[in-house]
Design a protein around this motif. Structure first.
Motif, PDB file in Angstrom:
ATOM      1  N   ILE A 139       0.748  -1.359  -0.190  1.00  0.00           N
ATOM      2  CA  ILE A 139       0.035  -0.051  -0.109  1.00  0.00           C
ATOM      3  C   ILE A 139       0.788   1.232  -0.178  1.00  0.00           C
ATOM      4  CG2 ILE A 139      -1.973  -1.188   1.419  1.00  0.00           C
ATOM      5  CD1 ILE A 139      -1.094   0.424   3.877  1.00  0.00           C
ATOM      6  N   GLY A 140       2.136   1.120   0.527  1.00  0.00           N
ATOM      7  CA  GLY A 140       2.948   2.563   0.317  1.00  0.00           C
ATOM      8  C   GLY A 140       3.963   2.367  -0.550  1.00  0.00           C
ATOM      9  N   GLY A 141       4.601   1.401  -0.987  1.00  0.00           N
ATOM     10  CA  GLY A 141       5.772   1.264  -1.874  1.00  0.00           C
ATOM     11  C   GLY A 141       6.076  -0.132  -2.104  1.00  0.00           C
ATOM     12  N   GLU A 142       7.479  -0.392  -1.916  1.00  0.00           N
ATOM     13  CA  GLU A 142       7.789  -1.615  -2.337  1.00  0.00           C
ATOM     14  C   GLU A 142       7.955  -2.641  -0.980  1.00  0.00           C
ATOM     15  OE1 GLU A 142      11.277  -4.276  -4.151  1.00  0.00           O
ATOM     16  OE2 GLU A 142      10.900  -3.479  -2.179  1.00  0.00           O
ATOM     17  N   GLY A 143       7.661  -3.828  -1.194  1.00  0.00           N
ATOM     18  CA  GLY A 143       7.629  -4.455   0.063  1.00  0.00           C
ATOM     19  C   GLY A 143       8.843  -5.148   0.660  1.00  0.00           C
ATOM     20  N   HIS A 144       9.952  -4.876   0.271  1.00  0.00           N
ATOM     21  CA  HIS A 144      11.239  -5.339   0.719  1.00  0.00           C
ATOM     22  C   HIS A 144      11.401  -4.471   2.057  1.00  0.00           C
ATOM     23  CE1 HIS A 144      13.049  -7.508  -2.860  1.00  0.00           C
ATOM     24  NE2 HIS A 144      13.322  -8.171  -1.950  1.00  0.00           N
ATOM     25  N   PHE A 145      11.054  -2.958   1.873  1.00  0.00           N
ATOM     26  CA  PHE A 145      11.138  -2.035   2.876  1.00  0.00           C
ATOM     27  C   PHE A 145      10.382  -2.519   4.248  1.00  0.00           C
ATOM     28  CE2 PHE A 145      12.957   0.034  -0.862  1.00  0.00           C
ATOM     29  CZ  PHE A 145      13.708   0.716  -0.379  1.00  0.00           C
ATOM     30  N   GLN A 184       3.074   8.312   3.346  1.00  0.00           N
ATOM     31  CA  GLN A 184       1.999   7.693   2.572  1.00  0.00           C
ATOM     32  C   GLN A 184       1.600   6.350   3.235  1.00  0.00           C
ATOM     33  OE1 GLN A 184       2.357   7.402  -1.532  1.00  0.00           O
ATOM     34  NE2 GLN A 184       1.290   5.405  -1.636  1.00  0.00           N
ATOM     35  N   GLN A 185       2.396   5.304   3.817  1.00  0.00           N
ATOM     36  CA  GLN A 185       1.946   4.249   4.116  1.00  0.00           C
ATOM     37  C   GLN A 185       1.340   4.346   5.544  1.00  0.00           C
ATOM     38  OE1 GLN A 185       5.036   1.367   5.288  1.00  0.00           O
ATOM     39  NE2 GLN A 185       4.024   0.033   3.972  1.00  0.00           N
ATOM     40  N   GLY A 190      -2.436   3.963   5.485  1.00  0.00           N
ATOM     41  CA  GLY A 190      -2.745   2.835   6.480  1.00  0.00           C
ATOM     42  C   GLY A 190      -3.959   3.354   7.335  1.00  0.00           C
ATOM     43  N   ARG A 191      -4.367   4.404   7.749  1.00  0.00           N
ATOM     44  CA  ARG A 191      -5.330   4.630   8.633  1.00  0.00           C
ATOM     45  C   ARG A 191      -6.627   4.176   8.131  1.00  0.00           C
ATOM     46  NH1 ARG A 191      -8.089   9.642   6.885  1.00  0.00           N
ATOM     47  NH2 ARG A 191      -6.929  10.633   5.056  1.00  0.00           N
TER      48      ARG A 191
END
Length: 489
Positions: A139-145, A184-185, A190-191
């Motif tokens: 939902i916010g970007g790249e999953g590795h992070f 963003q996440q 996320g909220r």
């Protein structure tokens, strides 16, 4: 996920697919799965349409600081709205007693979902089922992070336009982009899901933790394409899993391709979200194609370019995978979507990239860094730049040689990416999860994860030791002075 669902069905698995009634791509009826429909107004296409218009305008014009701020504001607003609507859809599902009873009685083995939206992860938690995520993005970007150590000194944040070789100012930029992703996440998106979790999940939860709890994360990438970086045991790399050997083309298309002779064919498509470029850009591109000795197949929906040449075939749909695998295809003009990039690697076709939004620039940047693609940004597309870029990709042998080298590396695997993906999905089914592969780091507070408390403890201990030592020396010195003074007296 259609490709994976078809493969699972072929291996004897039964699946229920939950889809919004306004879904663009998920068919309501299929021989491969049973569909559960969730009523929803067709709003997403309108949202993306608005964003595309804004993005085109920002890239075409000389973007001022105010324009960029407005673009960022509109993008964040669009993303927030999409996830708000998805959260409302989850609430609609969980408030439907008949649906909940059906889902509980079905006794599923797992939930397979795309983490770009949070509905599937919440549903898996509610039903107490193992979770397999099937995408590189969340939902916010790249999953590795979210799940793996990601040193910002050499792991570029998607959207930053950076590689794994960064100077000081680029590392500063990388840190700022990472801050935007976190904002963003955790704050913007996320909220919407966290509010649903608080209401329907016993003990509450947050969407980031749900993703970190996933048993297996299927990543549609590999290190032939990606920059090397730390990873985790429950990350399974399946880059190019949808790629297959090409099939024969329809007779009319095969005839057109063969008519190109020794010059070959260029194909162009900008994906499913973009039906057509602005007319002035399309005319510029068409005029370049008209002068080329190659034949051109161009997926273009909309007003027919006024400068179109006789060598260019306009189509509303093309068998992209089968064309890329044809020996006559010399170059691929593409927007840099995941499917197109992976299929171009699989078939060894060099790319001229025109990225539009989201991850497309970063995808193309990976190929450009490896010498297999050239990027032209939309704002810079004109007759001269497009012709120069296309001729470079067509006539400099290094582009094709580098892409074919990537293709050989990608194909040199002990099992196919699809077999790898299916093995791990079935592994989770057999063992009812894969908790032994999942790090427990997500349960730690941030100060424990980064050992801030340990550092402060050691710093305090060293400080106390130094302070005690100083006091002792001072005491001994003072005592020594008193003895000397007494002797002198």
């Amino acid at each position: 996920m259609k490709v994976m669902i078809e493969e699972l069905h072929a291996r004897g698995h039964h699946m229920d697919v939950i889809r919004a009634s306004s879904s663009w791509y998920i068919k309501a009826d299929s021989p491969h799965y049973h569909t559960i429909h969730i009523p929803q107004e067709p709003v997403f296409e309108d949202i993306f349409g608005e964003f595309l218009d804004i993005n085109f305008k920002a890239q075409q014009e000389s973007a001022s600081a105010l324009t960029l701020i407005k673009l960022a504001k509109d993008m964040f607003s669009m993303m927030s709205n999409i996830h708000y609507l998805t959260g409302e859809m989850v609430i609609q599902m969980l408030e439907d007693e008949n649906l909940v009873k059906y889902l509980l009685d079905a006794q599923y083995d797992l939930v397979l979902t795309d983490p770009v939206i949070g509905a599937g992860a919440i549903l898996a938690k509610y039903l107490k089922l193992p979770l397999v995520l099937n995408a590189r993005w969340n939902i916010g970007g790249e999953g590795h992070f979210d799940i793996a150590p990601s040193p910002l000194s050499y792991v570029p944040v998607p959207g930053s336009g950076l590689t794994d070789k960064m100077n000081f100012m680029q590392r500063v930029k990388n840190m700022l982009f990472y801050s935007l992703i976190v904002f963003q996440q955790r704050v913007l998106v996320g909220r919407h899901y966290n509010a649903v979790c608080d209401k329907y999940i016993e003990g509450g939860c947050d969407i980031l933790t749900l993703h970190q709890e996933a048993d297996i994360w299927l990543f549609r990438t590999d290190f032939v394409f990606d920059f090397p970086r730390p990873t985790m045991p429950n990350v399974v790399y399946i880059g190019g899993y949808q790629c297959k050997p090409s099939q024969p083309l329809p007779a009319e298309l095969e005839e057109f391709v063969q008519s190109a002779g020794e010059h070959g064919v260029v194909i162009m498509t900008l994906g499913t979200l973009v039906k057509a470029l602005p007319s002035e850009i399309a005319d510029e591109i068409a005029s370049v194609f008209a002068k080329m000795p190659q034949k051109v197949i161009w997926r273009h929906i909309g007003e027919r370019p006024s400068t179109l040449g006789n060598n260019t075939l306009i189509v509303e749909w093309m068998p992209q995978r089968d064309l890329l695998g044809h020996s006559q295809i010399k170059a691929f003009v593409a927007h840099g979507g995941t499917n197109g990039v992976q299929e171009s690697i699989y078939h060894g076709v060099p790319v001229l990239g025109i990225p539009l939004f989201f991850d497309q620039y970063d995808n193309l940047l990976h190929l450009q860094e490896k010498g297999a693609a050239k990027i032209i940004e939309l704002a810079n597309v004109n007759r001269h730049t497009f012709e120069q870029g296309l001729k470079e990709v067509l006539h400099q042998d290094s582009y094709r040689e580098n892409m074919q080298r990537l293709s050989r590396l990608h194909r040199d695997q002990p099992i196919t990416p699809m077999d790898h993906a299916i093995f791990w999905v079935e592994f989770v089914m057999r063992h009812k999860g894969a908790a032994h592969l999942r790090t427990e780091a997500y349960r730690m507070p941030w100060y424990a994860y980064y050992s801030v408390d340990v550092f402060l403890f050691l710093l305090t201990a060293v400080g106390l030791l130094m302070f005690t030592t100083a006091i002792m020396f001072r005491f001994l010195c003072c005592r020594g002075r008193r003895k000397i003074k007494n002797k002198q007296q």
